[in-house]
Enzyme design. Sequence first.
Site, PDB file in Angstrom:
ATOM      1  N   SER A   6      19.188  -5.258  -8.766  1.00 23.38           N
ATOM      2  CA  SER A   6      20.360  -5.964  -8.007  1.00 23.38           C
ATOM      3  C   SER A   6      21.538  -5.963  -8.567  1.00 23.38           C
ATOM      4  O   SER A   6      21.678  -6.195  -9.666  1.00 23.38           O
ATOM      5  CB  SER A   6      19.737  -7.645  -8.288  1.00 23.38           C
ATOM      6  OG  SER A   6      20.769  -8.373  -7.757  1.00 23.38           O
ATOM      7  N   HIS A  31      19.953  -3.210  -4.361  1.00 22.51           N
ATOM      8  CA  HIS A  31      19.706  -4.586  -3.815  1.00 22.51           C
ATOM      9  C   HIS A  31      21.093  -5.372  -3.963  1.00 22.51           C
ATOM     10  O   HIS A  31      21.740  -5.386  -5.019  1.00 22.51           O
ATOM     11  CB  HIS A  31      18.751  -4.935  -4.618  1.00 22.51           C
ATOM     12  CG  HIS A  31      18.082  -6.633  -3.906  1.00 22.51           C
ATOM     13  ND1 HIS A  31      17.429  -6.887  -2.577  1.00 22.51           N
ATOM     14  CD2 HIS A  31      18.631  -7.790  -4.171  1.00 22.51           C
ATOM     15  CE1 HIS A  31      17.269  -8.071  -2.484  1.00 22.51           C
ATOM     16  NE2 HIS A  31      17.916  -8.640  -3.472  1.00 22.51           N
ATOM     17  N   ASP A  33      23.161  -8.798  -3.222  1.00 22.69           N
ATOM     18  CA  ASP A  33      22.891 -10.433  -2.801  1.00 22.69           C
ATOM     19  C   ASP A  33      24.101 -10.786  -2.264  1.00 22.69           C
ATOM     20  O   ASP A  33      25.127 -10.858  -2.934  1.00 22.69           O
ATOM     21  CB  ASP A  33      22.596 -11.179  -4.109  1.00 22.69           C
ATOM     22  CG  ASP A  33      21.212 -10.627  -4.679  1.00 22.69           C
ATOM     23  OD1 ASP A  33      20.004 -11.004  -3.968  1.00 22.69           O
ATOM     24  OD2 ASP A  33      21.102 -10.144  -5.903  1.00 22.69           O
ATOM     25  N   MET A  35      25.972 -14.112  -0.758  1.00 23.64           N
ATOM     26  CA  MET A  35      25.959 -15.546  -0.916  1.00 23.64           C
ATOM     27  C   MET A  35      27.026 -16.230  -0.372  1.00 23.64           C
ATOM     28  O   MET A  35      28.133 -15.744  -0.493  1.00 23.64           O
ATOM     29  CB  MET A  35      25.781 -15.949  -2.411  1.00 23.64           C
ATOM     30  CG  MET A  35      24.606 -15.394  -3.194  1.00 23.64           C
ATOM     31  SD  MET A  35      24.274 -16.168  -4.798  1.00 23.64           S
ATOM     32  CE  MET A  35      23.427 -14.639  -5.548  1.00 23.64           C
ATOM     33  N   HIS A  64      20.394  -8.686   0.819  1.00 19.93           N
ATOM     34  CA  HIS A  64      19.727 -10.027   1.013  1.00 19.93           C
ATOM     35  C   HIS A  64      20.790 -11.065   1.480  1.00 19.93           C
ATOM     36  O   HIS A  64      21.590 -11.404   0.612  1.00 19.93           O
ATOM     37  CB  HIS A  64      19.210 -10.374  -0.325  1.00 19.93           C
ATOM     38  CG  HIS A  64      18.424 -11.613  -0.702  1.00 19.93           C
ATOM     39  ND1 HIS A  64      18.089 -12.064  -1.961  1.00 19.93           N
ATOM     40  CD2 HIS A  64      18.128 -12.615   0.327  1.00 19.93           C
ATOM     41  CE1 HIS A  64      17.539 -13.236  -1.728  1.00 19.93           C
ATOM     42  NE2 HIS A  64      17.696 -13.707  -0.311  1.00 19.93           N
ATOM     43  N   MET A  66      21.828 -14.577   1.673  1.00 27.25           N
ATOM     44  CA  MET A  66      21.666 -16.131   1.244  1.00 27.25           C
ATOM     45  C   MET A  66      22.732 -16.921   1.860  1.00 27.25           C
ATOM     46  O   MET A  66      23.718 -17.345   1.315  1.00 27.25           O
ATOM     47  CB  MET A  66      21.441 -16.474  -0.299  1.00 27.25           C
ATOM     48  CG  MET A  66      20.227 -15.625  -0.831  1.00 27.25           C
ATOM     49  SD  MET A  66      20.264 -15.607  -2.612  1.00 27.25           S
ATOM     50  CE  MET A  66      20.861 -14.100  -3.028  1.00 27.25           C
ATOM     51  N   MET A 135      10.799 -14.810  -3.157  1.00 31.88           N
ATOM     52  CA  MET A 135      11.782 -15.316  -4.329  1.00 31.88           C
ATOM     53  C   MET A 135      10.817 -15.891  -5.280  1.00 31.88           C
ATOM     54  O   MET A 135      10.070 -16.627  -5.217  1.00 31.88           O
ATOM     55  CB  MET A 135      12.661 -16.303  -3.833  1.00 31.88           C
ATOM     56  CG  MET A 135      13.904 -15.892  -2.988  1.00 31.88           C
ATOM     57  SD  MET A 135      14.622 -14.458  -3.266  1.00 31.88           S
ATOM     58  CE  MET A 135      15.549 -15.248  -4.925  1.00 31.88           C
ATOM     59  N   ASP A 172      11.471 -10.927  -6.035  1.00 27.03           N
ATOM     60  CA  ASP A 172      12.848 -11.063  -6.581  1.00 27.03           C
ATOM     61  C   ASP A 172      13.042 -12.244  -7.373  1.00 27.03           C
ATOM     62  O   ASP A 172      12.807 -13.441  -6.975  1.00 27.03           O
ATOM     63  CB  ASP A 172      14.066 -10.982  -5.602  1.00 27.03           C
ATOM     64  CG  ASP A 172      15.401 -11.077  -6.044  1.00 27.03           C
ATOM     65  OD1 ASP A 172      15.634 -11.265  -7.211  1.00 27.03           O
ATOM     66  OD2 ASP A 172      16.456 -11.254  -5.249  1.00 27.03           O
TER      67      ASP A 172
END
Length: 213
Positions: A6, A31, A33, A35, A64, A66, A135, A172
Site C-alpha cells: 500500500s 495498492h 488507497d 479516501m 481501493h 474509501m 479489512m 488489508d
Amino acid sequence: MYVAPSILSADFGHLARDVAAICDAGCDFVHVDVMDGHFVPNLTIGPVVVSSIAKAATKPLDIHLMVENNTFFVDLFAPLAPEYISFHIEEEKHPHRLAQYIRSLGIKPAVVLNPHTPPETVEFLLPYIDMVLVMSVNPGFGGQKFIDVYEKIRRLDALRKRINPRCLIEVDGGVNDGNIRPLKEAGVDVCVAGSYVFKHPDGFKNAIDSLRV
C-alpha cells in the site's frame, strides 16, 4: 500469495521512486488507497497523483475507494486502467449496478468489507465480482493493529468456493510475516501490506518475499 504494498505508507516526497522500487522488488500489485475525508476521516490522493503512480509502476494498480460517491470516483480513476477498483459495500446503495459498470470499463470490480460486516453480505454479489477485500483494521489510517478476521475469511472462502471459485480474497490491515500463514490457510489470496513493507529494516524485497507463503 500475491503481495500488494500500500503506497499509503510510502515516502510521498519520493513517491515515484518508492513505487518503482516495490515493483522492482517483486510485488504483484500496487495498492492505492483513495479516501475522501467523508466515508473515512482521512483525505488522501486524487487522480493527478495516482496518474504519476501509474507512470512509475510496472505492476497493475489495485485501487481501493474509501469514499461516499463511488461512481464519481470510479469515473475519475478509470482512465488510469487499474486492474481492480474496489468499493465498500457499506456505502454503496446499488453494488450490483456499480460492479457491472466497473466491468464495462474493462476493470475488475471488487467489494470491500469493513471488520464488522459479515461475509454473507456479498453472497449474491459473488457471481459478478472478481475479488473481495476484507479489512482487518478499521479503514482510514495506516499502521493499525491487526483485527482477528480469520473466521470471517473462512466463511467467505466457503461461499466463494461454492458460488465463484475464481473470485479472489484480499486482506488489508496489520499484515506481516507473523500472521500471513494463518491468513493463507483461512483462504486469503492477496495481502495488502503498507507499513510492514515500506518500513521493513531489511528492505522492500525481503519484506515482500517474507509474505510469500
